[in-house]
Design an enzyme around this catalytic site. Structure first.
Site, PDB file in Angstrom:
ATOM      1  N   LYS A  60       0.810  -1.219   0.000  1.00 44.45           N
ATOM      2  CA  LYS A  60       0.000   0.000   0.000  1.00 44.45           C
ATOM      3  C   LYS A  60       0.844   1.271   0.000  1.00 44.45           C
ATOM      4  O   LYS A  60       0.530   2.265   0.643  1.00 44.45           O
ATOM      5  CB  LYS A  60      -0.978  -0.002   1.178  1.00 44.45           C
ATOM      6  N   GLY A  62       1.791   2.628  -3.115  1.00 36.23           N
ATOM      7  CA  GLY A  62       1.738   3.124  -4.480  1.00 36.23           C
ATOM      8  C   GLY A  62       2.171   2.093  -5.507  1.00 36.23           C
ATOM      9  O   GLY A  62       2.541   2.439  -6.629  1.00 36.23           O
ATOM     10  N   THR A  63       2.071   0.830  -5.139  1.00 36.47           N
ATOM     11  CA  THR A  63       2.535  -0.258  -6.006  1.00 36.47           C
ATOM     12  C   THR A  63       1.787  -0.294  -7.332  1.00 36.47           C
ATOM     13  O   THR A  63       2.396  -0.273  -8.411  1.00 36.47           O
ATOM     14  CB  THR A  63       2.349  -1.620  -5.292  1.00 36.47           C
ATOM     15  N   TRP A  65      -0.118   1.860  -8.782  1.00 34.33           N
ATOM     16  CA  TRP A  65       0.108   3.094  -9.526  1.00 34.33           C
ATOM     17  C   TRP A  65       1.416   3.015 -10.306  1.00 34.33           C
ATOM     18  O   TRP A  65       1.464   3.301 -11.503  1.00 34.33           O
ATOM     19  CB  TRP A  65       0.123   4.259  -8.541  1.00 34.33           C
ATOM     20  N   HIS A 131       6.617  -7.319  -2.397  1.00 29.58           N
ATOM     21  CA  HIS A 131       6.593  -6.513  -1.182  1.00 29.58           C
ATOM     22  C   HIS A 131       7.692  -6.965  -0.214  1.00 29.58           C
ATOM     23  O   HIS A 131       7.747  -6.517   0.933  1.00 29.58           O
ATOM     24  CB  HIS A 131       5.240  -6.639  -0.468  1.00 29.58           C
ATOM     25  N   SER A 161      -3.579   3.388   4.998  1.00 30.11           N
ATOM     26  CA  SER A 161      -3.981   2.673   3.789  1.00 30.11           C
ATOM     27  C   SER A 161      -3.910   1.162   3.998  1.00 30.11           C
ATOM     28  O   SER A 161      -4.803   0.416   3.573  1.00 30.11           O
ATOM     29  CB  SER A 161      -3.082   3.087   2.622  1.00 30.11           C
ATOM     30  N   MET A 255      -7.578   5.541 -12.906  1.00 33.81           N
ATOM     31  CA  MET A 255      -7.262   4.176 -12.485  1.00 33.81           C
ATOM     32  C   MET A 255      -8.345   3.579 -11.590  1.00 33.81           C
ATOM     33  O   MET A 255      -8.606   2.379 -11.634  1.00 33.81           O
ATOM     34  CB  MET A 255      -5.915   4.144 -11.766  1.00 33.81           C
ATOM     35  N   PHE A 278     -10.325  -0.985  -3.055  1.00 33.51           N
ATOM     36  CA  PHE A 278      -8.885  -1.213  -3.162  1.00 33.51           C
ATOM     37  C   PHE A 278      -8.178   0.113  -3.413  1.00 33.51           C
ATOM     38  O   PHE A 278      -7.146   0.411  -2.818  1.00 33.51           O
ATOM     39  CB  PHE A 278      -8.583  -2.196  -4.305  1.00 33.51           C
ATOM     40  N   LYS A 281      -8.311   6.452  -1.565  1.00 31.17           N
ATOM     41  CA  LYS A 281      -8.208   7.907  -1.667  1.00 31.17           C
ATOM     42  C   LYS A 281      -6.994   8.354  -2.481  1.00 31.17           C
ATOM     43  O   LYS A 281      -7.079   9.301  -3.259  1.00 31.17           O
ATOM     44  CB  LYS A 281      -8.133   8.545  -0.272  1.00 31.17           C
ATOM     45  N   GLY A 282      -5.864   7.724  -2.257  1.00 31.98           N
ATOM     46  CA  GLY A 282      -4.657   8.071  -3.002  1.00 31.98           C
ATOM     47  C   GLY A 282      -4.166   9.482  -2.767  1.00 31.98           C
ATOM     48  O   GLY A 282      -3.768  10.172  -3.707  1.00 31.98           O
TER      49      GLY A 282
END
Length: 318
Positions: A60, A62-63, A65, A131, A161, A255, A278, A281-282
């Site tokens: 969590k 930014g993977t 993305w 990860h 997140s 996305m 999933f 908010k980002g």
């Protein structure tokens, strides 16, 4: 290697609640799921190829993305090619293995291909996700001098997140209350281990290996600049029009609606997007909506101790 069992929630494909035990195991002190532990020998002996690209992050951070940005660059901005399959199948998650629980009144278990199976069957060049902390990355990646893109996110936003991801992902341990999860996070008693050790370990490794170390906050602040860094690292050159296309199509808003990237097609019996999507908010600074003053002070004090031995600096807000 150790395994421990805790009573936890898993849900069937109809997302009707049941109770089954969740087992976590440790590999060199790093908590992994029992299923990941069961294939660890194969993961460790994985044969990387010289042209493999590894995308590494703490969970969590930014993977997805980053995976989408990389794929858009590799496919020269061709949106249709980037939607050829889901993220999970385009970029194998090297250590991941999970079986979906059976439907109600059924003994059939839905099996997904493991990250290993997908990676081993994939033609070169491959982009692979992990990860894992740096010390658990299969040695062949270093032996083959593979390129690695690592993305780090500030601890507080990463924690929040990750907490919500645990709430919606029934393949992960029940996070308990936020207060309980904060304690687990600070102690490194969460899957893939300590955030602090993770970001520091990869930070040190960048001096010895071909690692592009990026920060989530920088990517949010100036996506064009950070995407250009990735392009240069991948020896790709694009005109401004293509760059703008990538920025737009890898924006959070686009996305979030992309079924090939938002995990609404894979793991339907595992991820309950009605609990928390999933792609939630980002943003940078969402932690302020969850940390009380007292929690924040305690976290900051612990953070200073754990990060005292590194030059790493994170931004928790803009």
């Amino acid at each position: 290697m150790q395994c421990s069992m805790a009573l936890d929630r898993m849900e069937d494909l109809s997302l009707k609640q049941t109770m089954v035990p969740f087992e976590s195991c440790e590999v060199e002190g790093i908590p992994l799921t029992k299923q990941m532990h069961s294939i660890w020998d194969r993961v460790w002996k994985f044969k990387a190829r010289p042209d493999d690209l590894l995308i590494a992050t703490y969970a969590k951070a930014g993977t997805t993305w980053t995976q989408e940005i990389v794929d858009m660059i590799q496919q020269d901005g061709d949106i249709e090619k980037c939607r050829r399959a889901t993220t999970y199948r385009r970029h194998p998650f090297i250590e991941w293995i999970i079986e979906e629980p059976p439907k109600t009144n059924s003994h059939l278990i839905m099996k997904h291909p493991t990250g290993l199976e997908l990676a081993e069957a994939m033609p070169s060049p491959r982009t692979i996700k992990t990860h894992l902390p740096v010390q658990l990355v299969p040695p062949s990646f270093w032996e083959q001098n593979c390129k690695v893109i690592y993305v780090a996110r500030n601890a507080k936003d990463n924690l929040v997140s990750y907490y919500h991801f645990h709430r919606m992902n029934k393949g992960l341990p029940n996070p308990g209350t936020l207060e309980e999860f904060i304690e687990k996070f600070m102690a490194g008693k969460v899957l893939w281990g300590s955030w602090y050790d993770h970001v520091k370990g990869w930070w040190k490794a960048k001096d010895k290996h071909r690692i592009l170390y990026l920060f989530y906050e920088d990517m949010k602040e100036n996506p064009m600049r950070e995407i250009q860094k990735i392009m240069k690292f991948l020896d790709k050159d694009m005109n401004q029009e293509l760059l703008n296309k990538i920025i737009y199509n890898t924006s959070f808003e686009i996305m979030k609606e992309n079924p090939m990237a938002n995990y609404t097609k894979d793991f339907r019996g595992i991820m309950d997007h009605s609990v928390s999507p999933f792609m939630r908010k980002g943003i940078v600074g969402d932690w302020k909506n969850y940390f009380t003053v007292a929690k924040n002070e305690k976290f900051d004090e612990d953070y200073r101790k754990k990060m005292a031995d590194t030059s790493l600096v994170f931004r928790t807000e803009f």
